[in-house]
Design a protein around this motif. Structure first.
Motif, PDB file in Angstrom:
ATOM      1  N   PRO A  98      -6.866 -30.117  21.916  1.00 44.25           N
ATOM      2  CA  PRO A  98      -7.779 -30.802  21.162  1.00 44.25           C
ATOM      3  C   PRO A  98      -8.292 -30.192  20.325  1.00 44.25           C
ATOM      4  O   PRO A  98      -9.746 -31.083  18.604  1.00 44.25           O
ATOM      5  N   LYS A  99      -7.781 -29.563  19.559  1.00 45.97           N
ATOM      6  CA  LYS A  99      -7.923 -28.946  18.024  1.00 45.97           C
ATOM      7  C   LYS A  99      -7.535 -29.705  16.663  1.00 45.97           C
ATOM      8  O   LYS A  99      -6.774 -31.211  16.949  1.00 45.97           O
ATOM      9  N   GLN A 100      -7.788 -28.836  15.516  1.00 46.77           N
ATOM     10  CA  GLN A 100      -7.530 -30.623  14.651  1.00 46.77           C
ATOM     11  C   GLN A 100      -6.059 -29.623  13.934  1.00 46.77           C
ATOM     12  O   GLN A 100      -5.857 -28.325  13.944  1.00 46.77           O
ATOM     13  N   LEU A 101      -5.564 -30.584  13.214  1.00 50.18           N
ATOM     14  CA  LEU A 101      -4.590 -29.830  13.019  1.00 50.18           C
ATOM     15  C   LEU A 101      -4.624 -29.266  11.337  1.00 50.18           C
ATOM     16  O   LEU A 101      -5.495 -29.374  10.754  1.00 50.18           O
ATOM     17  N   CYS A 102      -3.593 -28.399  11.075  1.00 45.77           N
ATOM     18  CA  CYS A 102      -3.458 -27.806  10.138  1.00 45.77           C
ATOM     19  C   CYS A 102      -3.110 -28.306   8.816  1.00 45.77           C
ATOM     20  O   CYS A 102      -2.324 -29.186   8.694  1.00 45.77           O
ATOM     21  N   ASP A 103      -3.875 -27.977   7.710  1.00 40.65           N
ATOM     22  CA  ASP A 103      -3.524 -28.928   6.973  1.00 40.65           C
ATOM     23  C   ASP A 103      -3.210 -28.050   5.729  1.00 40.65           C
ATOM     24  O   ASP A 103      -3.294 -26.632   5.609  1.00 40.65           O
ATOM     25  N   THR A 104      -1.724 -28.199   5.822  1.00 38.19           N
ATOM     26  CA  THR A 104      -0.832 -27.022   5.085  1.00 38.19           C
ATOM     27  C   THR A 104      -0.274 -26.708   3.533  1.00 38.19           C
ATOM     28  O   THR A 104       0.566 -25.832   3.044  1.00 38.19           O
ATOM     29  N   THR A 105      -1.151 -27.750   3.039  1.00 38.91           N
ATOM     30  CA  THR A 105      -1.761 -27.084   1.968  1.00 38.91           C
ATOM     31  C   THR A 105      -2.125 -26.548   1.317  1.00 38.91           C
ATOM     32  O   THR A 105      -2.132 -25.688   0.055  1.00 38.91           O
ATOM     33  N   VAL A 106      -3.468 -25.488   2.351  1.00 40.22           N
ATOM     34  CA  VAL A 106      -4.259 -24.989   2.287  1.00 40.22           C
ATOM     35  C   VAL A 106      -4.314 -23.620   3.220  1.00 40.22           C
ATOM     36  O   VAL A 106      -4.655 -22.832   3.252  1.00 40.22           O
ATOM     37  N   ALA A 107      -2.990 -23.771   4.022  1.00 43.92           N
ATOM     38  CA  ALA A 107      -2.839 -22.958   5.216  1.00 43.92           C
ATOM     39  C   ALA A 107      -1.883 -22.706   5.708  1.00 43.92           C
ATOM     40  O   ALA A 107      -1.052 -23.828   5.852  1.00 43.92           O
ATOM     41  N   THR A 108      -1.645 -22.015   6.394  1.00 49.32           N
ATOM     42  CA  THR A 108      -0.668 -21.327   7.247  1.00 49.32           C
ATOM     43  C   THR A 108      -0.349 -21.465   8.911  1.00 49.32           C
ATOM     44  O   THR A 108      -1.794 -21.088   9.700  1.00 49.32           O
ATOM     45  N   GLU A 109      -0.597 -22.553   9.744  1.00 46.56           N
ATOM     46  CA  GLU A 109       0.094 -22.314  11.176  1.00 46.56           C
ATOM     47  C   GLU A 109       0.524 -21.876  11.453  1.00 46.56           C
ATOM     48  O   GLU A 109       0.511 -21.079  12.995  1.00 46.56           O
ATOM     49  N   VAL A 110       2.259 -21.625  11.079  1.00 46.83           N
ATOM     50  CA  VAL A 110       2.986 -20.648  11.859  1.00 46.83           C
ATOM     51  C   VAL A 110       4.615 -20.530  11.259  1.00 46.83           C
ATOM     52  O   VAL A 110       4.061 -21.257   9.828  1.00 46.83           O
ATOM     53  N   LEU A 111       4.861 -19.447  11.363  1.00 47.32           N
ATOM     54  CA  LEU A 111       5.646 -19.089   9.994  1.00 47.32           C
ATOM     55  C   LEU A 111       7.268 -18.886  11.424  1.00 47.32           C
ATOM     56  O   LEU A 111       6.661 -18.268  11.973  1.00 47.32           O
ATOM     57  N   VAL A 112       8.366 -19.679  10.807  1.00 47.16           N
ATOM     58  CA  VAL A 112       8.714 -20.093  11.645  1.00 47.16           C
ATOM     59  C   VAL A 112      10.725 -19.304  11.215  1.00 47.16           C
ATOM     60  O   VAL A 112      10.790 -19.124   9.969  1.00 47.16           O
ATOM     61  N   CYS A 113      10.988 -18.370  11.905  1.00 50.82           N
ATOM     62  CA  CYS A 113      11.765 -17.484  11.654  1.00 50.82           C
ATOM     63  C   CYS A 113      13.276 -17.589  12.716  1.00 50.82           C
ATOM     64  O   CYS A 113      13.426 -17.679  13.365  1.00 50.82           O
ATOM     65  N   LEU A 114      13.786 -17.768  11.143  1.00 47.21           N
ATOM     66  CA  LEU A 114      16.046 -18.217  11.776  1.00 47.21           C
ATOM     67  C   LEU A 114      16.915 -17.157  11.979  1.00 47.21           C
ATOM     68  O   LEU A 114      16.257 -16.537  10.379  1.00 47.21           O
ATOM     69  N   SER A 115      17.474 -16.365  12.266  1.00 49.01           N
ATOM     70  CA  SER A 115      18.472 -15.627  11.848  1.00 49.01           C
ATOM     71  C   SER A 115      19.559 -16.452  11.172  1.00 49.01           C
ATOM     72  O   SER A 115      19.716 -17.558  11.630  1.00 49.01           O
ATOM     73  N   ALA A 116      19.905 -15.362  10.669  1.00 44.04           N
ATOM     74  CA  ALA A 116      21.253 -15.974  10.193  1.00 44.04           C
ATOM     75  C   ALA A 116      21.909 -15.509  10.126  1.00 44.04           C
ATOM     76  O   ALA A 116      22.280 -14.104   9.972  1.00 44.04           O
TER      77      ALA A 116
END
Length: 136
Positions: free
Chosen positions: A61-79
């Motif tokens: 029910p929440k608004q989507l994050c505007d990723t041009t001004v805010a960060t909703e998540v950092l996805v980290c992958l191993s290499a």
């Protein structure tokens, strides 16, 4: 049984996102793909659901994050190596992503980052196997 993770990300253009992540070497599960969503396979138990904004809004029910001004998540992958980190960042930039911060080098651990075309931030991290106790 191994636990699986499904990260859900809203995307403006599903077609553009599929093209971007295909250029990075990811594949998709056709059984969970239609015109509103696709399931990107990261590993045997890790998946990213790329959802159109309308589809994503069905789950919150929440608004989507505007990723041009805010960060909703950092996805980290191993290499598996420093080279793989740099290679994937280079592919991301070539495919239309951007670098949002400089690489970090702690000696035993190395990382770099990119933003996908929707502004989601992806971290790539390599850690020397002997740096973690029990992983030598």
């Amino acid at each position: 049984m191994a636990r699986k993770i499904f990260v859900n990300l809203p995307v403006q253009s599903l077609e553009r996102s599929v093209a971007f992540f295909t250029a990075l070497g990811f594949s998709f599960n056709a059984h969970f793909t239609d015109e509103t969503a696709t399931c990107m396979i990261v590993a045997d138990d890790i998946f990213v659901m790329l959802l159109t904004h309308d589809k994503f809004k069905q789950f919150t029910p929440k608004q989507l994050c505007d990723t041009t001004v805010a960060t909703e998540v950092l996805v980290c992958l191993s290499a598996e190596s420093r080279g793989e980190v740099d290679d994937l960042v280079a592919k991301a930039v070539q495919a239309g992503g951007s670098i949002y911060k400089e690489p970090i080098d702690y000696g035993f651990m190395y990382g770099h980052s990119f933003q996908d075309p929707d502004g989601h931030q992806w971290e790539l991290m390599y850690m020397e196997p002997g740096a973690v106790p029990g992983n030598a």
